[in-house]
Design a protein around this motif. Structure first.
Motif, PDB file in Angstrom:
ATOM      1  N   ASP A  10     -13.394 -67.420 -54.212  1.00  0.00           N
ATOM      2  CA  ASP A  10     -14.507 -66.508 -54.477  1.00  0.00           C
ATOM      3  C   ASP A  10     -14.031 -65.290 -55.272  1.00  0.00           C
ATOM      4  N   ASP A  14     -18.573 -64.431 -58.635  1.00  0.00           N
ATOM      5  CA  ASP A  14     -18.833 -65.827 -58.251  1.00  0.00           C
ATOM      6  C   ASP A  14     -18.485 -65.980 -56.778  1.00  0.00           C
ATOM      7  N   SER A  16     -19.575 -67.559 -53.595  1.00  0.00           N
ATOM      8  CA  SER A  16     -20.382 -68.541 -52.871  1.00  0.00           C
ATOM      9  C   SER A  16     -20.579 -68.132 -51.421  1.00  0.00           C
ATOM     10  N   CYS A  54     -16.544 -72.657 -46.052  1.00  0.00           N
ATOM     11  CA  CYS A  54     -17.043 -72.663 -47.429  1.00  0.00           C
ATOM     12  C   CYS A  54     -15.969 -73.229 -48.355  1.00  0.00           C
ATOM     13  N   ASN A 239     -19.389 -75.943 -55.584  1.00  0.00           N
ATOM     14  CA  ASN A 239     -20.141 -74.808 -56.109  1.00  0.00           C
ATOM     15  C   ASN A 239     -21.533 -75.279 -56.493  1.00  0.00           C
ATOM     16  N   TRP A 240     -22.426 -74.325 -56.729  1.00  0.00           N
ATOM     17  CA  TRP A 240     -23.796 -74.673 -57.124  1.00  0.00           C
ATOM     18  C   TRP A 240     -24.208 -73.879 -58.363  1.00  0.00           C
ATOM     19  N   PRO A 248     -28.072 -71.387 -51.518  1.00  0.00           N
ATOM     20  CA  PRO A 248     -27.601 -70.522 -50.422  1.00  0.00           C
ATOM     21  C   PRO A 248     -28.582 -70.447 -49.247  1.00  0.00           C
TER      22      PRO A 248
END
Length: 264
Positions: A10, A14, A16, A54, A239-240, A248
């Motif tokens: 992270d 960025d 997440s 995560c 990741n998205w 999220p």
């Protein structure tokens, strides 16, 4: 309580983990950050809790700590499924076993078998066994380009783009198309992503892939193959980027549901 293991990669731009925490806070859910480097899993005192990883570092300490914690807690994703996704050979084996479309693949330490595979297809895609973010993937047209065994090789499927579909609890919830001029279209390798609709075949293939792996949520990477899709890999700590779907919020809702189940 939801215990959260932050993604090691992270960054402020960025984050997440932070995006999901924001949704948990909006929903009034209780959470606590869990630093795996600071936990003795044999004396953690944690039991009957939800632990969301995560992301973890690719080292024995993080995996073994999470693995022990999973004995008395609900870990999302399970350590087993994270490791399965990290190992391309096991991922391929499960996809093949469950009849999920995937490129023809060879795993071998035999130069003869590797050379024959390349000869049969004219070219092959070499992938590191435990790679991530598209690192180390390359096209080989000659056995002399292979390097040291063992080798994980896939048939080359011509493409100018790929797709990532996000699956949560067995349901495809969001997708992007990634386009680049390179062999891999990973955003970390310069690919450009944009949201796309999930068509029925894409949904069927990606949900089947997640079921084959046995994972709570994942990112399934696809190529078009003729008129259909073929699964390249399944990502256990995805990741998205660029997705229009509210990933999220959906992940936060899933974690809260698991926490309620633990309390029932």
């Amino acid at each position: 309580m939801i215990y959260i293991v932050p993604k090691p990669t992270d960054t402020p731009d960025d984050n997440s983990t932070g995006q999901v925490i924001h949704e948990l806070e909006k929903a009034g859910a209780a959470y606590r950050i869990l630093d795996l480097d600071d936990v003795d899993p044999l004396k953690s005192g944690l039991a009957h809790e939800v632990i969301w990883a995560c992301g973890i570092r690719q080292n024995g300490h993080h995996f073994e700590t999470l693995n022990v914690l999973s004995l008395e807690n609900r870990v999302v994703n399970t350590p087993e499924s994270i490791v399965t996704c990290a190992c391309k050979v096991m991922t391929s084996a499960l996809l093949i076993r469950h009849g999920v479309p995937t490129p023809t693949t060879l795993f071998t330490s035999s130069p003869d078998r590797a050379h024959a595979f390349i000869g049969e297809y004219g070219k092959a895609v070499y992938k590191p066994l435990y790679g991530f973010d598209g690192n180390g993937i390359r096209l080989v047209t000659d056995g002399g380009d292979l390097g040291e065994p063992p080798w994980y090789l896939q048939e080359y499927v011509w493409n100018d783009r790929d797709f990532r579909v996000f699956v949560i609890d067995g349901e495809a919830v969001g997708a992007i198309e990634r386009v680049s001029d390179s062999l891999t279209h990973n955003i970390h390798q310069g690919g450009i992503g944009r949201p796309v609709e999930i068509d029925e075949e894409m949904r069927s293939v990606t949900e089947a892939a997640a079921t084959a792996i046995g994972i709570d949520y994942c990112g399934v990477d696809l190529l078009r193959d003729g008129d259909g899709y073929t699964v390249l890999e399944v990502n256990g700590t995805p990741n998205w980027h660029c997705m229009a779907a509210p990933i999220p919020r959906l992940l936060a809702a899933f974690l809260m549901e698991k926490e309620r189940e633990m309390r029932a």
